[in-house]
Design an enzyme around this catalytic site. Structure first.
Site, short mmCIF file in Angstrom:
data_model
loop_
_atom_site.label_atom_id
_atom_site.label_comp_id
_atom_site.label_asym_id
_atom_site.label_seq_id
_atom_site.Cartn_x
_atom_site.Cartn_y
_atom_site.Cartn_z
N SER A 1 0.71 -1.19 -0.16
CA SER A 1 -0.03 0.15 0.02
C SER A 1 0.92 1.12 0.04
O SER A 1 1.79 1.41 0.96
CB SER A 1 -0.66 0.03 1.37
OG SER A 1 -1.62 1.14 1.41
N LYS B 1 -0.94 -1.17 -4.56
CA LYS B 1 -2.04 -0.18 -4.09
C LYS B 1 -1.51 1.07 -3.96
O LYS B 1 -0.53 1.11 -3.28
CB LYS B 1 -2.86 -1.05 -2.98
CG LYS B 1 -3.61 -0.05 -2.28
CD LYS B 1 -4.32 -0.78 -1.13
CE LYS B 1 -4.57 -0.15 -0.03
NZ LYS B 1 -5.28 -0.72 1.22
N LYS C 1 -3.07 4.91 -2.55
CA LYS C 1 -4.04 5.77 -2.11
C LYS C 1 -4.56 6.82 -2.66
O LYS C 1 -3.38 7.35 -3.53
CB LYS C 1 -3.35 6.27 -0.59
CG LYS C 1 -3.19 5.08 0.40
CD LYS C 1 -4.22 4.72 1.17
CE LYS C 1 -4.12 3.75 2.17
NZ LYS C 1 -5.44 3.13 2.43
N ASP D 1 -7.18 2.86 -3.53
CA ASP D 1 -7.84 2.98 -2.19
C ASP D 1 -8.01 4.32 -1.90
O ASP D 1 -7.29 5.40 -1.47
CB ASP D 1 -7.10 2.13 -1.06
CG ASP D 1 -7.90 2.10 0.50
OD1 ASP D 1 -8.90 2.61 0.52
OD2 ASP D 1 -7.26 1.73 1.26
N GLU E 1 -11.11 0.56 -3.79
CA GLU E 1 -11.34 0.16 -2.48
C GLU E 1 -12.14 1.10 -1.63
O GLU E 1 -11.29 2.42 -1.86
CB GLU E 1 -9.93 -0.30 -1.64
CG GLU E 1 -9.98 -0.73 -0.28
CD GLU E 1 -8.71 -1.08 0.39
OE1 GLU E 1 -7.63 -1.19 -0.41
OE2 GLU E 1 -8.62 -1.22 1.62
N ASP F 1 -13.61 -2.15 2.62
CA ASP F 1 -12.78 -2.02 3.66
C ASP F 1 -13.54 -1.73 5.12
O ASP F 1 -14.54 -2.39 5.52
CB ASP F 1 -11.50 -1.45 3.28
CG ASP F 1 -10.67 -1.37 4.56
OD1 ASP F 1 -10.96 -1.47 5.80
OD2 ASP F 1 -9.42 -0.63 4.26
N LYS G 1 -9.71 -7.07 8.04
CA LYS G 1 -8.55 -6.58 8.99
C LYS G 1 -9.30 -7.27 10.14
O LYS G 1 -10.39 -7.06 10.70
CB LYS G 1 -8.63 -5.21 9.15
CG LYS G 1 -8.20 -4.38 7.74
CD LYS G 1 -8.20 -2.91 7.95
CE LYS G 1 -7.73 -2.45 6.49
NZ LYS G 1 -7.65 -1.11 6.39
N GLY H 1 -4.35 -4.15 5.91
CA GLY H 1 -3.28 -3.74 7.12
C GLY H 1 -3.73 -2.29 7.67
O GLY H 1 -4.16 -1.44 7.31
O1 OSB Z 1 -7.21 1.49 4.27
O2 OSB Z 1 -6.16 0.07 4.21
C1 OSB Z 1 -6.48 1.13 4.49
C2 OSB Z 1 -3.31 2.30 6.59
C3 OSB Z 1 -3.98 2.80 7.70
C4 OSB Z 1 -5.22 2.94 7.72
C5 OSB Z 1 -6.07 2.43 6.48
C6 OSB Z 1 -5.47 1.52 5.52
C7 OSB Z 1 -4.03 1.63 5.76
C8 OSB Z 1 -3.32 0.91 4.59
C9 OSB Z 1 -1.75 0.45 4.92
O3 OSB Z 1 -3.65 0.94 3.41
C10 OSB Z 1 -1.53 -1.08 4.82
C11 OSB Z 1 -0.50 -1.53 5.57
O4 OSB Z 1 -0.58 -1.72 6.69
O5 OSB Z 1 0.58 -1.69 4.67
MG MG Z 2 -8.54 0.46 2.82
#
Ligand code: OSB
Ligand code: MG
Length: 376
Positions: A136, A162, A164, A189, A214, A239, A263, A291
């Protein structure tokens, strides 16, 4: 049999190597709660995945500390549970606060596995010995910095990327990655940053051939996601919106998504995660493990979770060293050059805690035992 004789909470402050930016904010320091559950001479470990601020969901490190200290732990201590799976029933009256309760629940699963001298993946019925890893990538300061990060992660072997996204940081970043990597398994995401009014913009992302988008819309919405999914080709992955197997069923019945990420914290632990795995496997909905910038203990739990049969897509389970200079487990979680993590076969989560590192990161501790008053 688990008779919970004592529990220790520690808050660890762990600086991230690089700030992690999403549509809702920037994280530079993770404040995680490490929970040790003891039954006789065995211990199990859980990590709280709540964030520092109530922006991903309503929980924070502080609310989780409160719920654990004043409700979940006092209710559980001294109780005898046949199995870790019974913990979910014990904690069910607590509404919401699933990241808090999952901290204890996941620790008890680790504890039960250690009592049985079995790896945790075996206790939960996992089917894989090796898991596939994705990364991510947070919002970056420019497209060129983003491309440099993508190149680095692709060369490290990760099996899907992925990024953001948020309004104003979606089309150009995706276009840039696609033109350099036409066949890369790629997804985006949004962490709830768009509205149904953005449908035309979101529909134009179809041309990038994303594996999925996402959580484009609100954290608590299923209806607008269903309307959106009917109008775009890109599969929607939920999510934030999925906190239970009932949420998963409703989302699938409404057509709100075609993929779900799990999660452990968001769904309250393994008992619910296993139910979602069963429901989604029966209904042809692919799963993957999300994560929350976990340190070692949380990451090790994610590795175990990812062994479930329905987890057919690469997850956000990556190497510790992408986030932390020093991990809380030893050896740290490492990813092979072909983008996989070998699932450890040692009892429980299968990683050893690095107590020296944990001690240095600890900013507060609280002990709960049988001899103590319930609410000191
Ligand atoms: O939406 O998946 C998410 C990190 C913090 C809060 C929300 C998200 C995330 C990530 C990080 O996408 C994923 C990771 O731990 O590598
Ligand atoms: Mg997410």
């Amino acid at each position: 049999m688990i008779r919970l004789t004592s529990v220790q909470l520690r808050q660890l402050d762990l600086p991230l190597i690089h700030p992690f930016e999403t549509s809702f904010g920037r994280t530079t320091l993770r404040r995680v709660i490490l929970l040790t559950a003891r039954s006789g001479d065995r211990c199990g470990y859980g990590e709280c995945t709540a964030s520092e601020e109530p922006l991903y969901n309503s929980e924070t490190t502080e609310t989780a500390w409160h719920i654990l200290s004043d409700y979940a732990i006092p209710w559980a201590i001294g109780k005898t549970l046949e199995r870790a799976a019974d913990c979910a029933t014990l904690l069910r009256p607590i509404r919401g606060n699933k990241m808090a309760t999952a901290t204890l629940e996941t620790a008890l699963w680790d504890l039960e596995a250690r009592q049985r001298e079995a790896p945790l993946h075996q206790l939960i019925g996992g089917a894989r010995r090796e898991i596939h890893c994705g990364v991510s990538i947070g919002i970056q300061e420019s497209i060129s910095v983003l491309l440099a990060v993508v190149r680095r992660e692709v060369s490290a072997g990760y099996r899907r990327i992925k990024i953001k996204i948020k309004p104003g940081w979606e089309t150009e970043p995706l276009r840039a990655i696609r033109s350099e990597f036409p066949d890369l398994p790629l997804m985006a995401d949004a962490n709830s940053a768009f509205r149904l009014d953005d449908l035309p913009l979101l529909a134009r992302l179809d041309r990038f051939g994303l594996m999925m988008i996402e959580q484009p819309l609100a954290h608590d919405d299923l209806v607008d996601h269903a309307k959106l999914q009917r109008q775009i080709r890109t599969p929607i992955c939920l999510d934030e919106s999925i906190t239970s197997v009932d949420d998963a069923r409703k989302a699938v019945e409404l057509g709100s998504c075609r993929i779900i990420n799990i999660k452990l914290g968001r769904v309250g632990g393994y008992s619910e995660a296993v139910k979602i795995n069963e429901y989604c496997s029966r209904n042809g909905i692919p799963l993957w493990c999300g994560g929350m910038l976990e340190s070692g203990v949380g990451r090790a739990h994610n590795v175990a979770l990812s062994t479930l049969s329905g987890f057919t897509l690469p997850g956000d389970v990556s190497a510790s060293r992408r986030y932390y200079e020093e991990d809380t487990v030893r050896p740290p979680v490492v990813v092979s050059p072909d983008g996989t993590i070998r699932v450890p076969e040692l009892p429980g989560i299968g990683y050893n805690l690095d107590w020296d590192r944990i001690e240095r990161a600890t900013v507060r501790t609280r002990e709960f035992g049988l001899s103590q008053p319930e609410n000191p």
